[in-house]
Design an enzyme around this catalytic site. Structure first.
Site, PDB file in Angstrom:
ATOM      1  CG  HIS A 180      -1.886  -1.086   1.275  1.00  0.00           C
ATOM      2  ND1 HIS A 180      -3.078  -1.041   0.584  1.00  0.00           N
ATOM      3  CD2 HIS A 180      -1.861  -2.293   1.901  1.00  0.00           C
ATOM      4  CE1 HIS A 180      -3.750  -2.162   0.792  1.00  0.00           C
ATOM      5  NE2 HIS A 180      -3.031  -2.943   1.586  1.00  0.00           N
ATOM      6  CB  CYS A 222      -2.399   3.782  -3.727  1.00  0.00           C
ATOM      7  SG  CYS A 222      -3.612   2.458  -3.876  1.00  0.00           S
TER       8      CYS A 222
END
Length: 497
Positions: A180, A222
């Site tokens: 992430h 991301c």
């Protein structure tokens, strides 16, 4: 199935189940001629060639650092990505002594793993876990250890194998990270996160030590472009590609209910779109012929998901682009089995993907569905879903309210979300960003991997000269009545900064 449709359907289903608590899968359509090199089967195993020499065809040593920046079975895909990458390098002749692997190592032997002791990264793939060196696992997977390993600083590493990148001026280095991320940050299973400003300084220090010839970095996360946007110098002999630009999500793939779907016994995503794109490309090409640029263009096309960028992302490149014509074998090695492969990429195209930040909810929901009857385990799974969604809503509303208190009720939300123009870094003062994160978490609870997306809000607070005192006052007003015990930074392993 579009991600937004899944999220809406998930919420509707959750409400229905919560109310109740209070009172033939479609087969994936695969081209029959497609067989991935890791696909199970005795014929494929028997045909496996001996590894290539580590330093064939050029003077120097190949080094690699592979980082899975998460933990937990719901994040299965990140460790699967890294294990798969390691297999590719090993088959390419990169010596184990020159590969450093960071992974929490809580997936292969997890009680939820339907195939104990194995990890797969493809719906029809074989085990990618066997033979992967576990250099830094569990609490050893930290930003500090990663930086020390990259710099070759053996005295600075804590625990683990002690292996570092002890490279020389003629050597090539490959870094791959999967997890992430958020604006300016990359996740780590042990806090604090990796911040872009610190990472760039480490890369500059590595370059100043004259301890490598060229370096290639691949980043799956991301907003991964924000790690390098406006920060990455072009004179370090380092080329970077990222799964997404500075303002968009990256995507999980091979997820339950999607097409292609993992085997029915799996309740979590097996891979990430950018990651499987470059790895499946490397496995089906002769890397003595394919260039860095060739792979970038192919991965860029696949990761855009046929230009459906609401379910795909823009692969970006940063740093020194002058050596993109170099062959990939210099960094990933060469597998003799691919010597006669023509450069025609063959892959099963995913029909849909799942937003990285929603993949954990998908896993929790599939776990709930998997449990039979009305049991304590099933009720516990439902409470976990409800608590997670409630904390997400709390983070959303708290950040929004802080923006209104700091910038005014009319301009607050827009001021927090504003993205700087291309070529500018996320924030001018990285220390300020870290301080604002700590202030927020002290009053409002841990950001969690979901809340990483709000790093741009904290950056804009810094860029607009908001004082620490004003941020503290706004955080107290926004979160003073919130019981953050469950989501306290102390409960979650520390502050994100």
């Amino acid at each position: 199935m579009a991600a937004r449709c899944w999220v809406w359907g998930f919420v509707v289903a959750l409400l229905a189940v919560a109310a109740a608590a209070d009172g033939e899968e479609e087969e994936g359509k695969w081209e029959p001629l497609i067989r991935m090199p890791t696909e199970e089967g005795d014929d494929a195993e028997a045909a496996a060639p001996a590894p290539a020499p580590a330093a064939a065809d050029y003077g120097g040593t190949r080094w690699a650092v592979l980082v899975a920046g998460s933990s937990g079975y719901g994040n299965y895909r990140h460790q699967a990505d890294v294990c798969h990458a390691c297999q590719i390098l090993q088959k390419g002749g990169v010596k184990e002594e020159n590969i450093v692997v960071f992974m929490y190592d809580d997936i292969a032997h997890n009680i939820l793993n339907p195939r104990p002791g194995t990890i797969i990264n493809h719906p029809k793939g074989g085990d990618v876990y066997a033979g992967v060196p576990k250099d830094y696992t569990g609490h050893q997977v930290t930003t500090e250890n990663f930086f020390a390993v990259l710099l070759g600083n053996k005295t600075a590493v804590t625990g683990g194998s002690g292996k570092v990148i002890d490279s020389k001026p003629e050597d090539h280095i490959f870094i791959y990270y999967s997890d992430h991320g958020g604006p300016g940050v990359l996740g780590m299973p042990n806090l604090p996160y990796l911040y872009a400003g610190d990472f760039i300084k480490v890369l500059q220090k590595k370059h100043a030590s004259n301890s490598y010839s060229k370096m290639v970095i691949y980043v799956e996360a991301c907003e991964s472009g924000s790690i390098f946007e406006g920060l990455m110098p072009e004179n370090l002999n380092i080329y970077v590609t990222t799964a997404s630009n500075a303002v968009e999500n990256s995507w999980g793939t091979y997820c339950p209910g999607e097409e292609p779907s993992p085997p029915p016994e799996y309740i979590t995503c097996l891979g990430d779109m950018y990651s499987v794109a470059w790895m499946e490309d490397s496995e089906t090409h002769n890397l003595k012929k394919e260039t860095i640029e060739d792979q970038y263009e192919l991965v860029k096309k696949r990761t855009s998901n046929a230009n459906k960028l609401n379910e795909g992302s823009h692969v970006m490149e940063y740093g020194d682009k002058t050596f993109k014509d170099e062959k990939l074998f210099l960094y990933q090695g060469f597998n003799p089995a691919n010597g006669n492969i023509t450069n025609e990429l063959i892959w099963p195209v995913p029909k849909a993907t799942v937003n990285q930040r929603d993949a954990d909810l998908l896993f929790m929901w599939k776990r709930y569905e998997q449990l039979n009857g009305v049991s304590e385990d099933k009720l516990r799974a439902l409470r976990e879903i409800e608590d997670t969604i409630a904390h997400r809503k709390h983070l959303d509303s708290s950040i929004d309210f802080i923006g209104k208190l700091v910038f005014g009720f009319e301009n607050g939300p827009l001021a927090l979300e504003a993205a700087r123009s291309s070529g500018q870094p996320l924030v001018d003062n990285w220390d300020c960003l870290k301080k604002m994160v700590r202030i927020f978490e002290s009053q409002c609870g841990s950001l969690t991997q979901y809340g990483m997306k709000y790093m741009r809000a904290f950056a804009n607070i810094c860029n607009n000269g908001v004082s620490e005192a004003k941020m503290m006052e706004a955080s107290i007003n926004a979160c003073g009545r919130y019981n953050s015990a469950r989501w306290s930074p102390m409960t979650e392993g520390g502050h994100s900064a």
